[in-house]
Design an enzyme around this catalytic site. Structure first.
Site, PDB file in Angstrom:
ATOM      1  CB  ILE A   1      -0.972  -0.005   1.201  1.00  0.00           C
ATOM      2  CG1 ILE A   1      -1.925  -1.202   1.103  1.00  0.00           C
ATOM      3  CG2 ILE A   1      -1.762   1.302   1.252  1.00  0.00           C
ATOM      4  CD1 ILE A   1      -2.843  -1.402   2.303  1.00  0.00           C
TER       5      ILE A   1
ATOM      6  CG  ASP B   1       9.354  -1.173   5.443  1.00  0.00           C
ATOM      7  OD1 ASP B   1       8.190  -1.124   4.984  1.00  0.00           O
ATOM      8  OD2 ASP B   1       9.817  -2.189   6.013  1.00  0.00           O
TER       9      ASP B   1
ATOM     10  CB  THR C   1      -5.649   4.146   5.898  1.00  0.00           C
ATOM     11  OG1 THR C   1      -4.367   3.967   5.290  1.00  0.00           O
ATOM     12  CG2 THR C   1      -6.236   5.480   5.521  1.00  0.00           C
TER      13      THR C   1
ATOM     14  CG  ASP D   1     -10.413   3.975   6.842  1.00  0.00           C
ATOM     15  OD1 ASP D   1     -11.600   4.335   6.686  1.00  0.00           O
ATOM     16  OD2 ASP D   1      -9.989   2.855   6.469  1.00  0.00           O
TER      17      ASP D   1
ATOM     18  CD  GLU E   1     -11.855  -0.065  13.274  1.00  0.00           C
ATOM     19  OE1 GLU E   1     -12.404  -0.961  12.614  1.00  0.00           O
ATOM     20  OE2 GLU E   1     -10.870   0.567  12.881  1.00  0.00           O
TER      21      GLU E   1
ATOM     22  CG  HIS F   1     -11.636  -0.408   9.072  1.00  0.00           C
ATOM     23  ND1 HIS F   1     -11.138  -1.134  10.124  1.00  0.00           N
ATOM     24  CD2 HIS F   1     -10.897  -0.781   7.985  1.00  0.00           C
ATOM     25  CE1 HIS F   1     -10.155  -1.920   9.702  1.00  0.00           C
ATOM     26  NE2 HIS F   1      -9.998  -1.717   8.391  1.00  0.00           N
ATOM     27  CB  ILE F   2     -14.524   2.785   3.970  1.00  0.00           C
ATOM     28  CG1 ILE F   2     -13.980   4.216   4.093  1.00  0.00           C
ATOM     29  CG2 ILE F   2     -15.826   2.609   4.734  1.00  0.00           C
ATOM     30  CD1 ILE F   2     -14.778   5.247   3.329  1.00  0.00           C
ATOM     31  N   GLY F   3     -11.065   1.594   3.980  1.00  0.00           N
ATOM     32  CA  GLY F   3      -9.889   1.670   3.099  1.00  0.00           C
ATOM     33  C   GLY F   3      -9.992   0.818   1.850  1.00  0.00           C
TER      34      GLY F   3
HETATM   35  N1  NAD Z   1      -8.005   0.785   6.188  1.00  0.00           N
HETATM   36  C1  NAD Z   1      -8.214  -0.357   5.594  1.00  0.00           C
HETATM   37  O1  NAD Z   1      -9.333  -0.717   5.272  1.00  0.00           O
HETATM   38  C2  NAD Z   1      -7.034  -1.246   5.262  1.00  0.00           C
HETATM   39  C3  NAD Z   1      -7.081  -2.046   4.114  1.00  0.00           C
HETATM   40  C4  NAD Z   1      -5.977  -2.843   3.805  1.00  0.00           C
HETATM   41  C5  NAD Z   1      -4.872  -2.841   4.657  1.00  0.00           C
HETATM   42  N2  NAD Z   1      -4.871  -2.074   5.772  1.00  0.00           N
HETATM   43  C6  NAD Z   1      -3.712  -2.073   6.683  1.00  0.00           C
HETATM   44  O2  NAD Z   1      -2.559  -1.723   5.945  1.00  0.00           O
HETATM   45  C7  NAD Z   1      -1.480  -2.544   6.375  1.00  0.00           C
HETATM   46  C8  NAD Z   1      -0.395  -2.584   5.308  1.00  0.00           C
HETATM   47  O3  NAD Z   1      -0.846  -3.305   4.175  1.00  0.00           O
HETATM   48  P1  NAD Z   1       0.178  -3.725   3.005  1.00  0.00           P
HETATM   49  O4  NAD Z   1      -0.593  -4.515   2.014  1.00  0.00           O
HETATM   50  O5  NAD Z   1       0.921  -2.510   2.544  1.00  0.00           O
HETATM   51  O6  NAD Z   1       1.164  -4.677   3.841  1.00  0.00           O
HETATM   52  P2  NAD Z   1       2.674  -5.038   3.480  1.00  0.00           P
HETATM   53  O7  NAD Z   1       2.987  -6.223   4.316  1.00  0.00           O
HETATM   54  O8  NAD Z   1       2.846  -5.141   2.004  1.00  0.00           O
HETATM   55  O9  NAD Z   1       3.513  -3.766   3.990  1.00  0.00           O
HETATM   56  C9  NAD Z   1       3.676  -3.438   5.342  1.00  0.00           C
HETATM   57  C10 NAD Z   1       5.075  -2.859   5.504  1.00  0.00           C
HETATM   58  O10 NAD Z   1       5.186  -2.335   6.828  1.00  0.00           O
HETATM   59  C11 NAD Z   1       6.525  -2.615   7.283  1.00  0.00           C
HETATM   60  N3  NAD Z   1       6.532  -2.512   8.744  1.00  0.00           N
HETATM   61  C12 NAD Z   1       5.991  -3.355   9.660  1.00  0.00           C
HETATM   62  N4  NAD Z   1       6.170  -2.865  10.905  1.00  0.00           N
HETATM   63  C13 NAD Z   1       6.843  -1.684  10.777  1.00  0.00           C
HETATM   64  C14 NAD Z   1       7.316  -0.731  11.685  1.00  0.00           C
HETATM   65  N5  NAD Z   1       7.131  -0.857  13.009  1.00  0.00           N
HETATM   66  N6  NAD Z   1       7.985   0.352  11.201  1.00  0.00           N
HETATM   67  C15 NAD Z   1       8.176   0.482   9.866  1.00  0.00           C
HETATM   68  N7  NAD Z   1       7.756  -0.393   8.939  1.00  0.00           N
HETATM   69  C16 NAD Z   1       7.077  -1.474   9.388  1.00  0.00           C
HETATM   70  C17 NAD Z   1       6.841  -3.992   6.729  1.00  0.00           C
HETATM   71  O11 NAD Z   1       8.232  -4.241   6.688  1.00  0.00           O
HETATM   72  C18 NAD Z   1       6.206  -3.898   5.344  1.00  0.00           C
HETATM   73  O12 NAD Z   1       7.112  -3.453   4.349  1.00  0.00           O
HETATM   74  C19 NAD Z   1      -2.153  -3.890   6.666  1.00  0.00           C
HETATM   75  O13 NAD Z   1      -1.405  -4.711   7.526  1.00  0.00           O
HETATM   76  C20 NAD Z   1      -3.458  -3.466   7.296  1.00  0.00           C
HETATM   77  O14 NAD Z   1      -3.294  -3.337   8.694  1.00  0.00           O
HETATM   78  C21 NAD Z   1      -5.922  -1.281   6.097  1.00  0.00           C
END
Ligand code: NAD
Length: 316
Positions: free
Chosen positions: A157, A176, A244, A270, A275, A293-295
């Site tokens: 994301i 990261d 989000t 979000d 929740e 929470h509609i991401g």
């Molecule tokens: N709002 C929503 O509806 C919604 C929808 C989808 C995902 N999300 C959230 O978004 C998050 C990320 O999704 P993604 O697909 O990008 O996951 P991803 O696993 O591809 O990326 C997450 C990144 O965060 C890094 N990371 C983890 N802990 C960290 C920290 N303490 N400091 C710095 N970097 C850190 C990881 O190394 C990784 O590169 C999901 O885990 C979920 O919680 C929310």
């Protein structure tokens, strides 16, 4: 197989699963009746989004459950390792949500830049009597072009957001927990016209230089916040923050005091620590742009998630 999609499932996925002979139910069974329902109805596959919790007690009480599927990314509502150790196939749909979440972040950023979220609250109430007052209040917006966006958590994301932000004329810096070097593709009319290199740097550097900060980390295993008062103190005055990621990725108490002091000019949430009953002080804070929470909840993303779920079920 009998499939229960307890938090809903896109119609394209329901149709495809029925076509190949599976039985699909989208009844939303309350959490406290879920174990009995799964056992009485001989459910083989339980599909959830973020609302339904699949904890150890349910996994123990439903020994005939073969698969647990999460439509979306974060699996913090499922005891994944526990289920896998009991032989249950657990999967999620990591590829489908990134674009939708990135677009929601851009909407919140534009909304905060112009005070739009708050103007929308004020106009129906005071737009007739106080038009000029509101015009003055919301006429001090800023533009995103030229501003620096700091992305914390540079996975799927985070990188998708970088693509949108760069395409909108922003500078992007990222952090990261692992070093990441990527070429972000920039598209016009669906064609990649340019690749922009982005390499992660230090958190300190990001906090001190970003005009706007967006979080894209998973829920931390110890539940801790990634951004708390220590990190906020290192940010630029008047910074904008978007969360989000997960409720609590930005400490809510620290955020409330930083909004009150003006250190953080506005923030967008979000996701919430509590929740589905978020802190009312957050809901009523006029410096917060809010969404429930509609991401990943766009029509297009849900259709992609549906197809990714079907692929997982068909391959068993
Ligand atoms: N709002 C929503 O509806 C919604 C929808 C989808 C995902 N999300 C959230 O978004 C998050 C990320 O999704 P993604 O697909 O990008 O996951 P991803 O696993 O591809 O990326 C997450 C990144 O965060 C890094 N990371 C983890 N802990 C960290 C920290 N303490 N400091 C710095 N970097 C850190 C990881 O190394 C990784 O590169 C999901 O885990 C979920 O919680 C929310």
């Amino acid at each position: 197989m009998k499939i229960l999609a307890n938090d809903g499932l896109a119609q394209n996925a329901i149709d495809k699963l029925r076509e190949v002979g599976h039985e699909v139910s989208t009844s939303n069974v309350p959490q406290d009746q879920l174990i009995d329902h799964i056992n009485n109805e001989n459910v083989d596959v339980l599909l959830v989004r973020s609302a339904t919790k699949v904890r150890e007690d349910l996994i123990d009480a439903c020994p005939n459950l073969k698969m647990i599927g999460r439509g979306g990314v974060g699996m913090d509502n499922i005891d994944v390792e526990y289920a896998r150790n009991k032989g249950v196939n657990v999967f999620n749909t990591p590829a489908s949500s990134s674009q939708a979440v990135a677009e929601l972040v851009m909407s919140h950023l534009y909304s905060m830049a112009r005070g739009l979220y708050d103007a929308n609250r004020q106009m129906p109430v005071n737009g007739l009597s106080d038009f000029k007052v509101l015009k003055k209040k919301y006429g001090k917006g800023i533009e995103l072009r030229g501003k620096t966006l700091g992305i914390v958590g540079f996975g799927r994301i985070g990188q998708y957001l970088a693509k949108y932000a760069l395409g909108n004329g922003m500078h992007v810096i990222a952090y990261d927990m692992y070093p990441i070097n990527v070429e972000i593709p920039i598209e016009i009319n669906g064609k990649v016209v340019h690749h922009e290199k982005v390499s992660t740097g230090s958190l300190e550097d990001l906090l001190g230089n970003a005009d706007m900060i967006s979080l894209h980390v998973p829920k931390q295993s110890d539940g801790s916040a990634v951004i708390g008062s220590t990190e906020i103190d290192k940010m630029k005055d008047g910074v904008l923050i978007v969360n989000t990621a997960r409720g609590g990725s930005v400490d809510e108490t620290a955020l409330k005091s930083a909004l009150a002091s003006g250190k953080v000019a506005a923030a967008a949430l979000d996701v919430f620590e509590n929740e589905p009953t978020p802190d009312t002080e957050l809901l009523q804070n006029d410096k917060l742009s809010l969404s429930p929470h509609i991401g990943a909840a766009t029509v297009e993303a849900q259709a992609r998630i549906g197809l990714e779920i079907v692929e997982n079920i068909l391959k068993g």
